[in-house]
Motif scaffolding. Structure first.
Motif, PDB file in Angstrom:
ATOM      1  N   THR A 164       1.072  -1.105   0.225  1.00 38.55           N
ATOM      2  CA  THR A 164      -0.511   0.307  -0.026  1.00 38.55           C
ATOM      3  C   THR A 164       1.489   0.990  -0.126  1.00 38.55           C
ATOM      4  O   THR A 164       0.330   2.249  -0.275  1.00 38.55           O
ATOM      5  N   TRP A 165       1.677   1.135   0.589  1.00 37.31           N
ATOM      6  CA  TRP A 165       3.250   2.981   0.606  1.00 37.31           C
ATOM      7  C   TRP A 165       2.521   3.301   1.705  1.00 37.31           C
ATOM      8  O   TRP A 165       1.980   5.038   1.339  1.00 37.31           O
ATOM      9  N   ASN A 166       0.986   3.359   2.448  1.00 39.39           N
ATOM     10  CA  ASN A 166       0.443   3.832   3.161  1.00 39.39           C
ATOM     11  C   ASN A 166       0.221   3.456   4.703  1.00 39.39           C
ATOM     12  O   ASN A 166      -0.203   2.504   4.605  1.00 39.39           O
ATOM     13  N   ARG A 167       0.773   3.905   5.835  1.00 40.48           N
ATOM     14  CA  ARG A 167       0.784   3.395   6.891  1.00 40.48           C
ATOM     15  C   ARG A 167      -0.482   3.265   7.505  1.00 40.48           C
ATOM     16  O   ARG A 167      -0.715   1.802   7.994  1.00 40.48           O
ATOM     17  N   GLU A 168      -1.438   4.429   7.069  1.00 42.92           N
ATOM     18  CA  GLU A 168      -2.786   3.817   7.943  1.00 42.92           C
ATOM     19  C   GLU A 168      -3.871   2.667   6.453  1.00 42.92           C
ATOM     20  O   GLU A 168      -4.257   1.914   7.858  1.00 42.92           O
ATOM     21  N   ASP A 169      -3.409   2.735   5.483  1.00 41.16           N
ATOM     22  CA  ASP A 169      -4.060   1.615   4.381  1.00 41.16           C
ATOM     23  C   ASP A 169      -3.763   0.194   4.916  1.00 41.16           C
ATOM     24  O   ASP A 169      -4.168  -0.386   4.410  1.00 41.16           O
ATOM     25  N   ALA A 170      -2.102   0.409   4.986  1.00 40.23           N
ATOM     26  CA  ALA A 170      -1.528  -0.963   5.766  1.00 40.23           C
ATOM     27  C   ALA A 170      -2.203  -1.425   6.787  1.00 40.23           C
ATOM     28  O   ALA A 170      -2.734  -2.537   6.807  1.00 40.23           O
ATOM     29  N   ASP A 171      -2.508  -0.528   7.849  1.00 41.40           N
ATOM     30  CA  ASP A 171      -3.016  -1.300   8.993  1.00 41.40           C
ATOM     31  C   ASP A 171      -4.698  -1.770   9.145  1.00 41.40           C
ATOM     32  O   ASP A 171      -4.776  -2.309   9.583  1.00 41.40           O
ATOM     33  N   ASP A 172      -5.030  -0.761   7.740  1.00 39.64           N
ATOM     34  CA  ASP A 172      -6.762  -1.050   7.713  1.00 39.64           C
ATOM     35  C   ASP A 172      -6.414  -2.697   6.996  1.00 39.64           C
ATOM     36  O   ASP A 172      -7.495  -3.368   7.377  1.00 39.64           O
TER      37      ASP A 172
END
Length: 167
Positions: A26-34
């Motif tokens: 994802t290269w996005n911390r929030e997207d990865a956590d979700d």
């Protein structure tokens, strides 16, 4: 300890690897956590589908991959753009040069196609053997190796282009 508790503990032990793979995709911390949360929820909800004796990590990586594909399709239907993680997060840090290099690599990987990013995430970032990565992606091993070769070439080109523009 019953089978359900053992499975939950095994999933919990894999969380750092799952998160690392999700961040690569994802290269996005929030997207990865979700994405990890969604994958764990799906794994627990459908735990009967996992076959004991098979690799739990591969099964969970496959769930993450499929969940991300679903998310990308949903976003494209909604015509939403998603921006990369803010790049100025550590401005003025003593390790600015290392941070700059990390950002360059992140940017280069983010420019890869989804197919190439998935292969890079599984093989180069998470260290999965080719056979396991091919199983996670549900592709032949030959396809995996050719995608990986093209991804490496693309990364090398992107990183050398970035280096040329900086100097």
């Amino acid at each position: 300890m019953d089978d359900t508790t053992a499975l939950h503990e095994a999933i919990a032990a894999l969380l750092p690897r799952l998160r690392r793979f999700a961040r690569t995709v994802t290269w996005n911390r929030e997207d990865a956590d979700d994405l990890v949360q969604l994958a764990v929820e799906r794994a627990i909800l459908h735990s009967r589908q996992w076959q004991a004796g098979t690799r739990l990590d591969s099964w969970l990586f496959r769930i993450i991959k499929n969940a991300w594909i679903d998310e990308v399709r949903a976003r494209s239907r909604r015509e939403q753009l998603f921006a990369p993680e803010e790049e100025g997060e550590h401005v003025g840090d003593d390790h600015a040069e290392a941070h700059q290099q990390r950002l360059a690599v992140q940017k280069a990987v983010s420019l890869l196609s989804d197919e190439h990013r998935l292969v890079v995430g599984l093989v180069l970032v998470d260290g999965l053997p080719y056979k396991e990565a091919a199983e996670v992606l549900e592709i032949p091993i030959g396809t995996l190796t050719s995608r990986l070769a093209r991804a490496r070439a693309a990364l090398q080109e992107l990183l050398s282009d970035q280096a040329r523009t900086v100097t």
